[in-house]
Scaffold this motif. Structure first.
Motif, PDB file in Angstrom:
ATOM      1  N   UNK A  69      -0.555  10.615   7.768  1.00  0.00           N
ATOM      2  CA  UNK A  69       0.097  10.194   9.281  1.00  0.00           C
ATOM      3  C   UNK A  69      -0.426  11.032  10.432  1.00  0.00           C
ATOM      4  N   UNK A  70      -0.652  10.411  11.382  1.00  0.00           N
ATOM      5  CA  UNK A  70      -1.294  10.871  12.510  1.00  0.00           C
ATOM      6  C   UNK A  70      -0.485  10.488  13.782  1.00  0.00           C
ATOM      7  N   UNK A  71      -0.711  11.265  14.907  1.00  0.00           N
ATOM      8  CA  UNK A  71       0.087  10.758  16.276  1.00  0.00           C
ATOM      9  C   UNK A  71      -0.042   9.240  16.441  1.00  0.00           C
ATOM     10  N   UNK A  72      -1.237   8.643  16.179  1.00  0.00           N
ATOM     11  CA  UNK A  72      -1.724   7.308  16.518  1.00  0.00           C
ATOM     12  C   UNK A  72      -1.447   6.262  15.500  1.00  0.00           C
ATOM     13  N   UNK A  73      -0.980   6.765  14.363  1.00  0.00           N
ATOM     14  CA  UNK A  73      -0.737   5.735  13.274  1.00  0.00           C
ATOM     15  C   UNK A  73      -0.563   6.255  11.942  1.00  0.00           C
ATOM     16  N   UNK A  74      -0.935   5.533  10.951  1.00  0.00           N
ATOM     17  CA  UNK A  74      -0.675   5.976   9.453  1.00  0.00           C
ATOM     18  C   UNK A  74      -1.948   5.191   8.792  1.00  0.00           C
ATOM     19  N   UNK A  75      -2.368   5.856   7.994  1.00  0.00           N
ATOM     20  CA  UNK A  75      -3.641   5.406   7.044  1.00  0.00           C
ATOM     21  C   UNK A  75      -2.765   4.736   5.543  1.00  0.00           C
ATOM     22  N   UNK A  76      -3.029   3.826   5.272  1.00  0.00           N
ATOM     23  CA  UNK A  76      -2.408   3.146   4.131  1.00  0.00           C
ATOM     24  C   UNK A  76      -3.313   3.157   3.151  1.00  0.00           C
TER      25      UNK A  76
ATOM     26  N   UNK B  47      -5.893   1.206   8.535  1.00  0.00           N
ATOM     27  CA  UNK B  47      -5.042   1.707   9.457  1.00  0.00           C
ATOM     28  C   UNK B  47      -3.981   1.120  10.190  1.00  0.00           C
ATOM     29  N   UNK B  48      -2.603   1.386  10.030  1.00  0.00           N
ATOM     30  CA  UNK B  48      -1.522   0.846  10.613  1.00  0.00           C
ATOM     31  C   UNK B  48      -1.272   1.562  12.068  1.00  0.00           C
ATOM     32  N   UNK B  49      -1.897   1.239  13.085  1.00  0.00           N
ATOM     33  CA  UNK B  49      -1.606   1.682  14.321  1.00  0.00           C
ATOM     34  C   UNK B  49      -0.226   1.737  14.771  1.00  0.00           C
ATOM     35  N   UNK B  50       0.157   2.772  15.712  1.00  0.00           N
ATOM     36  CA  UNK B  50       1.556   2.941  16.081  1.00  0.00           C
ATOM     37  C   UNK B  50       2.119   1.652  16.647  1.00  0.00           C
ATOM     38  N   UNK B  51       1.146   1.037  17.459  1.00  0.00           N
ATOM     39  CA  UNK B  51       1.646  -0.310  18.169  1.00  0.00           C
ATOM     40  C   UNK B  51       1.743  -1.356  17.278  1.00  0.00           C
ATOM     41  N   UNK B  52       1.539  -1.301  15.946  1.00  0.00           N
ATOM     42  CA  UNK B  52       1.574  -2.502  14.903  1.00  0.00           C
ATOM     43  C   UNK B  52       2.798  -2.039  13.912  1.00  0.00           C
ATOM     44  N   UNK B  53       3.425  -0.770  14.270  1.00  0.00           N
ATOM     45  CA  UNK B  53       4.710  -0.479  13.319  1.00  0.00           C
ATOM     46  C   UNK B  53       5.819  -1.239  13.453  1.00  0.00           C
TER      47      UNK B  53
ATOM     48  N   UNK C  98       3.451   9.185   0.805  1.00  0.00           N
ATOM     49  CA  UNK C  98       3.845   8.710  -0.498  1.00  0.00           C
ATOM     50  C   UNK C  98       4.755   7.331  -0.376  1.00  0.00           C
ATOM     51  N   UNK C  99       4.900   7.053   0.615  1.00  0.00           N
ATOM     52  CA  UNK C  99       6.008   5.908   0.770  1.00  0.00           C
ATOM     53  C   UNK C  99       5.120   4.548   0.522  1.00  0.00           C
ATOM     54  N   UNK C 100       5.983   3.461  -0.069  1.00  0.00           N
ATOM     55  CA  UNK C 100       5.173   2.120  -0.397  1.00  0.00           C
ATOM     56  C   UNK C 100       5.725   1.166   0.787  1.00  0.00           C
TER      57      UNK C 100
ATOM     58  N   UNK D  57       0.810  -1.096   0.162  1.00  0.00           N
ATOM     59  CA  UNK D  57       0.175  -0.132  -0.036  1.00  0.00           C
ATOM     60  C   UNK D  57       0.814   1.300  -0.052  1.00  0.00           C
ATOM     61  N   UNK D  58       0.142   2.317  -0.187  1.00  0.00           N
ATOM     62  CA  UNK D  58       0.834   3.622  -0.223  1.00  0.00           C
ATOM     63  C   UNK D  58       0.412   4.526   1.478  1.00  0.00           C
ATOM     64  N   UNK D  59       1.411   5.083   1.864  1.00  0.00           N
ATOM     65  CA  UNK D  59       1.172   5.861   2.957  1.00  0.00           C
ATOM     66  C   UNK D  59       0.457   7.133   2.724  1.00  0.00           C
ATOM     67  N   UNK D  60      -0.938   7.206   3.089  1.00  0.00           N
ATOM     68  CA  UNK D  60      -1.771   8.378   2.651  1.00  0.00           C
ATOM     69  C   UNK D  60      -1.811   9.500   3.425  1.00  0.00           C
TER      70      UNK D  60
END
Length: 397
Positions: free
Chosen positions: A207-214, A222-228, A243-245, A202-205
């Motif tokens: 970023x928030x304090x709690x995670x990243x929406x892909x 949702x890629x939660x910060x605890x799952x990174x 934009x990161x893949x 996926x592509x990073x769409x």
């Protein structure tokens, strides 16, 4: 006689020329093209004059490239007998009438139209469709809030009409509904082919304090910060940028919500942790963070252990920061390991106690061995008490 016939013919032709009236639609033949106007033979006593502004709404239109002498144009009379004795005609207004009818048909049939954005206004977009103008309010441009609409200028976009009022010249378009509908189709298609445990790119769409929406190509996960990472992540923006893949795994699907993870089995530090961090093992780690009740020591990326304040030293420690600091290496003994809850407890105190006992045992062994070692030495001097008694006896005599 021929001259008389010619004159009569002229009068006859002149009599056949009728002066058009305002609003009449006439056919004209282009007899001259200038930079700012087109001259038409409309078979009237005066030629028709079609100005640039009445030919098109586009101020940059090049009349000489648009039409040529001999072309036929259907025009509408705007005024008769102007100050120069000519007939002013319009081409764009006639086209406007046609496009208005087209708008009404498209509105009734919920048809998708394509137009070019000519201007980004404060409240929305002005879109050109033929000689017609459609206004798309800012709230109907996209399914997300658009702070800067200027990026749409000169772009061709699709829309549907939500209001057509020709008399008030109010033609309203909607682009948002098309985006929502398209995303729904893509989402349904994506959900039909993914499953929990599946690896996907996926592509990073966002970023928030709690995670990243892909963006997974149809829906966002949702890629939660605890799952990174198996390790601790304090700020997603330090790991990713928009934009990161990324390669992620589907952790859970709940209706249309997709939870993602980057904690893969192959890089799970807990795989062989039971052996490496068995109770009784002595390890060395770095202080990662501290609380009032203890310090968390990083044994490796993804595995932290708790060194409770009561286990930092034999002597009483009020708070961890009194004797420890972040980044400091500590050597401690593992006193508890719970693989199910992923909790490990350490003790420096236990090591110190063991060290004291070992030193005391060594000292005791040395004391017991001392007499055997002195047996070969010379006799010791008399005890002090005996020497003193002898001296007293001598005095009495």
């Amino acid at each position: 006689m021929s001259e008389e016939m010619s004159f009569e013919q002229y009068l006859e032709e002149e009599a056949n020329f009728k002066q058009p009236h305002k609003g009449e639609v006439v056919e004209g033949t282009v007899i001259d093209v200038k930079d700012n106007e087109i001259i038409l033979n409309i078979k009237a006593k005066s030629d028709g004059v079609l100005t640039k502004s009445e030919y098109s709404n586009n101020p940059d239109v090049d009349l000489k490239s648009e039409v040529k002498i001999g072309d036929e144009l259907t025009v509408k009379v705007v005024s008769v007998n102007d100050s120069e004795g000519q007939v002013l005609v319009t081409y764009k207004r006639l086209q406007q009438d046609k496009v208005n009818k087209r708008f009404e048909e498209a509105f009734e049939n919920h048809e998708i139209l394509t137009g070019k954005v000519t201007q980004a206004l404060k409240g929305g977009l002005s879109v050109s469709y033929g000689e017609g103008r459609v206004f798309i309010p800012a709230s109907l441009v996209s399914d997300v809030f658009e702070r800067d609409l200027s990026k749409y200028t000169d772009q061709e976009i699709q829309f549907v009409l939500t209001e057509v009022n020709v008399h008030k010249r109010r033609i309203i378009g909607d682009r948002r509904c098309l985006i929502v509908e398209e995303k729904k189709k893509l989402q349904e298609e994506l959900l039909s082919r993914i499953e929990v445990g599946q690896m996907i790119e996926g592509t990073v769409k966002n970023l928030t304090d709690f995670g990243a929406f892909i963006d997974l190509g149809g829906a966002d996960g949702l890629l939660h910060i605890s799952e990174m990472s198996w390790g601790r992540v304090d700020d997603p923006k330090k790991l990713f940028k928009v934009g990161d893949t990324v390669k992620v795994k589907i952790k859970d699907i709940n209706d249309t919500k997709i939870a993602l993870t980057m904690k893969f089995d192959e890089n799970n530090p807990w795989k062989d942790a039971a052996e490496k961090y068995a109770v009784g093992n002595v390890i060395t780690g770095k202080v990662a963070r501290m609380t009032d009740f203890g310090a968390f020591v990083e044994l490796e990326e993804g595995i932290d252990a708790l060194l409770h304040v009561s286990q930092i030293a034999i002597d009483h420690v009020e708070k961890p920061s009194d004797v420890l600091k972040v980044g400091q290496e500590v050597t401690a003994k593992i006193v508890d390991f719970n693989e199910e809850t992923k909790k490990i407890s350490l003790s420096v105190k236990a090591l110190e106690i063991e060290k004291q006992k070992a030193e005391q045992a060594a000292a005791g062994d040395a004391k017991e061995a001392a007499p055997a070692e002195d047996a070969t030495e010379e006799p010791a001097e008399e005890p002090v008490e005996e020497v003193a008694a002898t001296e007293e006896s001598s005095d009495e005599e």
